[in-house]
Scaffold this active site. Structure first.
Site, PDB file in Angstrom:
ATOM      1  N   GLY A 187       0.807  -1.238   0.000  1.00  9.82           N
ATOM      2  CA  GLY A 187       0.000   0.000   0.000  1.00  9.82           C
ATOM      3  C   GLY A 187       0.833   1.278   0.000  1.00  9.82           C
ATOM      4  O   GLY A 187       1.871   1.382  -0.667  1.00  9.82           O
ATOM      5  N   ASP A 190       6.261  -6.192  15.592  1.00  6.86           N
ATOM      6  CA  ASP A 190       4.956  -5.599  15.839  1.00  6.86           C
ATOM      7  C   ASP A 190       5.221  -4.299  16.601  1.00  6.86           C
ATOM      8  O   ASP A 190       5.810  -4.326  17.689  1.00  6.86           O
ATOM      9  CB  ASP A 190       4.123  -6.584  16.690  1.00  6.86           C
ATOM     10  CG  ASP A 190       2.741  -6.052  16.986  1.00  6.86           C
ATOM     11  OD1 ASP A 190       2.549  -4.817  16.947  1.00  6.86           O
ATOM     12  OD2 ASP A 190       1.850  -6.871  17.264  1.00  6.86           O
ATOM     13  N   ASN A 239       3.574   5.128   9.262  1.00  2.65           N
ATOM     14  CA  ASN A 239       2.521   4.809   8.296  1.00  2.65           C
ATOM     15  C   ASN A 239       1.677   3.608   8.697  1.00  2.65           C
ATOM     16  O   ASN A 239       0.502   3.530   8.334  1.00  2.65           O
ATOM     17  CB  ASN A 239       3.194   4.555   6.928  1.00  2.65           C
ATOM     18  CG  ASN A 239       2.267   3.859   5.961  1.00  2.65           C
ATOM     19  OD1 ASN A 239       1.378   4.473   5.374  1.00  2.65           O
ATOM     20  ND2 ASN A 239       2.442   2.541   5.795  1.00  2.65           N
ATOM     21  N   ASN A 283     -21.532  -1.909  19.149  1.00  2.81           N
ATOM     22  CA  ASN A 283     -21.129  -3.294  18.837  1.00  2.81           C
ATOM     23  C   ASN A 283     -19.615  -3.495  18.910  1.00  2.81           C
ATOM     24  O   ASN A 283     -19.112  -4.569  18.598  1.00  2.81           O
ATOM     25  CB  ASN A 283     -21.581  -3.678  17.414  1.00  2.81           C
ATOM     26  CG  ASN A 283     -23.091  -3.753  17.314  1.00  2.81           C
ATOM     27  OD1 ASN A 283     -23.751  -4.136  18.280  1.00  2.81           O
ATOM     28  ND2 ASN A 283     -23.635  -3.352  16.184  1.00  2.81           N
ATOM     29  N   ASN A 294     -16.311   9.118  11.112  1.00  2.00           N
ATOM     30  CA  ASN A 294     -16.886   8.245  10.095  1.00  2.00           C
ATOM     31  C   ASN A 294     -17.744   7.170  10.753  1.00  2.00           C
ATOM     32  O   ASN A 294     -17.386   6.673  11.822  1.00  2.00           O
ATOM     33  CB  ASN A 294     -15.767   7.592   9.269  1.00  2.00           C
ATOM     34  CG  ASN A 294     -16.260   7.124   7.920  1.00  2.00           C
ATOM     35  OD1 ASN A 294     -17.378   7.452   7.513  1.00  2.00           O
ATOM     36  ND2 ASN A 294     -15.447   6.357   7.234  1.00  2.00           N
ATOM     37  N   TYR A 331     -10.996   4.155  15.030  1.00  2.00           N
ATOM     38  CA  TYR A 331     -10.057   4.634  13.997  1.00  2.00           C
ATOM     39  C   TYR A 331     -10.019   6.179  13.996  1.00  2.00           C
ATOM     40  O   TYR A 331      -8.941   6.788  13.999  1.00  2.00           O
ATOM     41  CB  TYR A 331     -10.522   4.109  12.643  1.00  2.00           C
ATOM     42  CG  TYR A 331      -9.618   4.415  11.475  1.00  2.00           C
ATOM     43  CD1 TYR A 331      -8.417   3.728  11.310  1.00  2.00           C
ATOM     44  CD2 TYR A 331      -9.969   5.363  10.523  1.00  2.00           C
ATOM     45  CE1 TYR A 331      -7.586   3.997  10.211  1.00  2.00           C
ATOM     46  CE2 TYR A 331      -9.159   5.635   9.433  1.00  2.00           C
ATOM     47  CZ  TYR A 331      -7.972   4.944   9.284  1.00  2.00           C
ATOM     48  OH  TYR A 331      -7.160   5.215   8.205  1.00  2.00           O
TER      49      TYR A 331
HETATM   50  P1  NAD Z   1      -2.351  -1.222   4.311  1.00  2.00           P
HETATM   51  O1  NAD Z   1      -3.239  -2.054   5.154  1.00  2.00           O
HETATM   52  O2  NAD Z   1      -2.246  -1.538   2.848  1.00  2.00           O
HETATM   53  O3  NAD Z   1      -0.874  -1.183   4.939  1.00  2.00           O
HETATM   54  C1  NAD Z   1      -0.642  -0.981   6.319  1.00  2.00           C
HETATM   55  C2  NAD Z   1       0.611  -1.762   6.727  1.00  2.00           C
HETATM   56  O4  NAD Z   1       0.795  -1.580   8.133  1.00  2.00           O
HETATM   57  C3  NAD Z   1       0.478  -3.265   6.448  1.00  2.00           C
HETATM   58  O5  NAD Z   1       1.559  -3.732   5.674  1.00  2.00           O
HETATM   59  C4  NAD Z   1       0.475  -3.867   7.860  1.00  2.00           C
HETATM   60  O6  NAD Z   1       1.077  -5.164   7.931  1.00  2.00           O
HETATM   61  C5  NAD Z   1       1.262  -2.825   8.670  1.00  2.00           C
HETATM   62  N1  NAD Z   1       0.952  -2.958  10.091  1.00  2.00           N
HETATM   63  C6  NAD Z   1      -0.268  -3.007  10.666  1.00  2.00           C
HETATM   64  N2  NAD Z   1      -0.168  -3.204  11.994  1.00  2.00           N
HETATM   65  C7  NAD Z   1       1.170  -3.275  12.276  1.00  2.00           C
HETATM   66  C8  NAD Z   1       1.904  -3.472  13.474  1.00  2.00           C
HETATM   67  N3  NAD Z   1       1.286  -3.660  14.653  1.00  2.00           N
HETATM   68  N4  NAD Z   1       3.255  -3.491  13.416  1.00  2.00           N
HETATM   69  C9  NAD Z   1       3.893  -3.314  12.227  1.00  2.00           C
HETATM   70  N5  NAD Z   1       3.238  -3.131  11.051  1.00  2.00           N
HETATM   71  C10 NAD Z   1       1.879  -3.109  11.072  1.00  2.00           C
HETATM   72  O7  NAD Z   1      -2.856   0.298   4.519  1.00  2.00           O
HETATM   73  P2  NAD Z   1      -2.712   1.587   3.560  1.00  2.00           P
HETATM   74  O8  NAD Z   1      -4.005   1.770   2.843  1.00  2.00           O
HETATM   75  O9  NAD Z   1      -1.469   1.552   2.782  1.00  2.00           O
HETATM   76  O10 NAD Z   1      -2.653   2.747   4.668  1.00  2.00           O
HETATM   77  C11 NAD Z   1      -1.421   3.230   5.222  1.00  2.00           C
HETATM   78  C12 NAD Z   1      -1.734   4.305   6.245  1.00  2.00           C
HETATM   79  O11 NAD Z   1      -2.524   5.349   5.654  1.00  2.00           O
HETATM   80  C13 NAD Z   1      -2.528   3.794   7.435  1.00  2.00           C
HETATM   81  O12 NAD Z   1      -2.078   4.416   8.616  1.00  2.00           O
HETATM   82  C14 NAD Z   1      -3.946   4.215   7.114  1.00  2.00           C
HETATM   83  O13 NAD Z   1      -4.733   4.355   8.263  1.00  2.00           O
HETATM   84  C15 NAD Z   1      -3.718   5.537   6.398  1.00  2.00           C
HETATM   85  N6  NAD Z   1      -4.824   5.895   5.481  1.00  2.00           N
HETATM   86  C16 NAD Z   1      -5.084   5.173   4.347  1.00  2.00           C
HETATM   87  C17 NAD Z   1      -6.155   5.562   3.504  1.00  2.00           C
HETATM   88  C18 NAD Z   1      -6.482   4.818   2.223  1.00  2.00           C
HETATM   89  O14 NAD Z   1      -7.391   5.274   1.500  1.00  2.00           O
HETATM   90  N7  NAD Z   1      -5.805   3.761   1.863  1.00  2.00           N
HETATM   91  C19 NAD Z   1      -6.961   6.654   3.849  1.00  2.00           C
HETATM   92  C20 NAD Z   1      -6.669   7.348   5.032  1.00  2.00           C
HETATM   93  C21 NAD Z   1      -5.594   6.967   5.824  1.00  2.00           C
END
Ligand code: NAD
Length: 447
Positions: free
Chosen positions: A219, A262, A289, A300, A347, A353
């Site tokens: 991502g 983690d 990130n 819930n 949201n 979140y």
């Molecule tokens: P994604 O789920 O594709 O990637 C997130 C990564 O974080 C994953 O590879 C996961 O393994 C890693 N991760 C999760 N928990 C972890 C932990 N405890 N320790 C280490 N690594 C961990 O998400 P994304 O869509 O690429 O989003 C990246 C960031 O952007 C996030 O913080 C998300 O909340 C934020 N965001 C994304 C969007 C969107 O539209 N995609 C919108 C708003 C905010």
């Protein structure tokens, strides 16, 4: 279900027919995959005007970026960018001059064009008229952004603080380049809060820097790691042990170091610090990130889901940062947190979140003041609707609404976020700290 609407929107015939019916269709946004360039405005017609004191410096920055500067245009001539210095407006007549300029020229803005309005910071003004006029520019700019969005063009207001005019070049480069294609209708505040005299670079903007990206296996994190590396940074890419294979594949591509853990474990900060000190003697850029969603309506939502989202998205960020600040994060460093529009607007089904992402906004605001003396900036990014596996899972009608309820009528890409992170990581962003940059195409949600 395949994304029929998205496919249709690329078809010129449908696009014209729906356009005649008053249903706007998205323009293809121009995004090159090339790195940052000092001649990024080559062949671009930029019209600069205004009454402020920054006009001269603005002109020399634009020349350095190889822009084709024009002060007037022929009746039907298109321009790629309109830049207006309104930092010194003080009377109704001055605001009227701003109107005159945009009234005369706004229709000339080309597809994928840019509008930048420079203003002063309203609460720095000593009299009520100046404060009101500085604020009026925000409404003007946000409306311009909505009007030019159909062309894939964007508009932003840059509020320039007292004695911060010399911090504009990097901001101007980013906003006029194709790296900011999905940023629209935003206010960027440039101040001299952060102590720094580092010169701004226009190319290879992260040469010699060491960067840590959490959640880098996929991502936005993965795209960010690639983009930072392409600008010269040495990368440490962190994700869960389960994703080691994905990280190793990334390492083959960009030569990054791989760190699995983690981030919510108790000694995560110590482990990361040790790794960075042992391998690089410190770190310059930290991108928090890694993030998760654990959606349920509040009634819930189990304690477990609440705790998980808060632990990963907020508490881990605070704990790790505290540790890294002791001796690992170098002076003139950059800290960037991935917040979200949900953290701004809330949201349905995302109380956990939204609380965590709003918490990050408070974190960024507070910490930025503590570390400003060390030349460190701290900022948040709030992505809007980004085309990732996360948004692909949204039901088709909500997905379409998420995309289209914005100035640009479309979703963004992970590269759009990565580009904004790269900008905030660069020396050229040393005037920007303590805020959240929305990369959302001017989404109507939470605006
Ligand atoms: P994604 O789920 O594709 O990637 C997130 C990564 O974080 C994953 O590879 C996961 O393994 C890693 N991760 C999760 N928990 C972890 C932990 N405890 N320790 C280490 N690594 C961990 O998400 P994304 O869509 O690429 O989003 C990246 C960031 O952007 C996030 O913080 C998300 O909340 C934020 N965001 C994304 C969007 C969107 O539209 N995609 C919108 C708003 C905010």
């Amino acid at each position: 279900m395949s994304d029929l609407w998205l496919e249709l929107s690329k078809n010129q015939h449908f696009s014209k027919t729906f356009g005649k019916m008053g249903i706007p269709f998205p323009k293809d946004l121009k995004r090159s995959s090339e790195g940052w360039k000092s001649d990024c405005l080559k062949d671009k017609k930029v019209m600069v005007f205004g009454t402020g004191a920054l006009l001269e410096d603005l002109n020399s920055t634009l020349k350095e970026l190889s822009a084709n500067l024009i002060s007037d245009r022929a009746e039907k001539e298109k321009v790629d960018a309109l830049v207006y210095d309104a930092t010194s407006i003080a009377t109704d007549k001055d605001l009227r001059v701003v109107y005159d300029f945009f009234h005369k020229n706004i229709k000339a803005i080309a597809d994928n064009g840019r509008v930048i309005l420079l203003g002063s910071i309203p609460n720095e003004q000593e009299d009520i008229m100046k404060a009101s006029l500085a604020q009026a520019l925000e409404g003007l700019m946000r409306s311009i952004a909505k009007e030019v969005g159909r062309k894939g063009a964007t508009a932003q207001l840059v509020q320039v603080g007292v004695s911060a005019g010399n911090r504009l070049p990097g901001v101007v480069q980013f906003l006029l380049s194709d790296k900011s294609a999905f940023i629209s209708g935003q206010v960027l505040k440039v101040t001299n809060e952060v102590e720094s005299s580092n010169p701004c670079k226009f190319e290879k903007v992260l040469d010699g820097k060491v960067a840590l990206v959490t959640g880098a296996a996929r991502g936005i994190g993965r795209e960010t790691a690639k983009t930072l590396a392409s600008e010269g940074a040495q990368l440490v890419c962190l994700d869960l042990e389960n994703d080691r294979a994905l990280l190793e594949e990334l390492s083959e591509e960009i030569g990054c170091k791989v760190l699995t853990m983690d981030i919510t474990t108790e000694n995560a900060g110590e482990e990361i610090e040790k790794y960075l000190m042992d391998n690089f003697g410190g770190v310059d850029i930290v991108v928090h990130n890694a993030g998760i969603t654990r959606d349920k309506t509040l009634g819930n939502m189990s304690e477990k889901l609440w705790d998980q989202a808060l632990s990963v998205n907020l508490y881990a960020v605070i704990n790790i940062t505290e540790k890294l600040l002791e001796k690992c994060l170098r002076d003139n460093g950059r800290l960037i947190c991935l917040s979200s529009i949900s953290g701004i607007a809330g949201n349905f089904g995302q109380t956990n979140y939204s609380a965590s992402k709003a918490g990050l906004i408070g974190f960024v605001r507070h910490l930025s003041k503590e570390v400003a003396k060390r030349g460190i900036t701290v900022n948040g990014i709030a992505p809007g609707f980004i085309e990732t596996r996360l948004t692909a899972a949204i039901p088709v009608f909500s997905r379409q609404a998420g995309r289209r309820l914005s100035n640009l009528f479309q979703g963004g890409t992970p590269r759009d976020i990565a580009n904004a992170i790269t900008f905030l990581s660069s020396e050229g962003a040393y005037g920007i700290t303590g805020g959240v940059l929305r990369v959302c195409g001017g989404s109507f949600i939470g605006a």
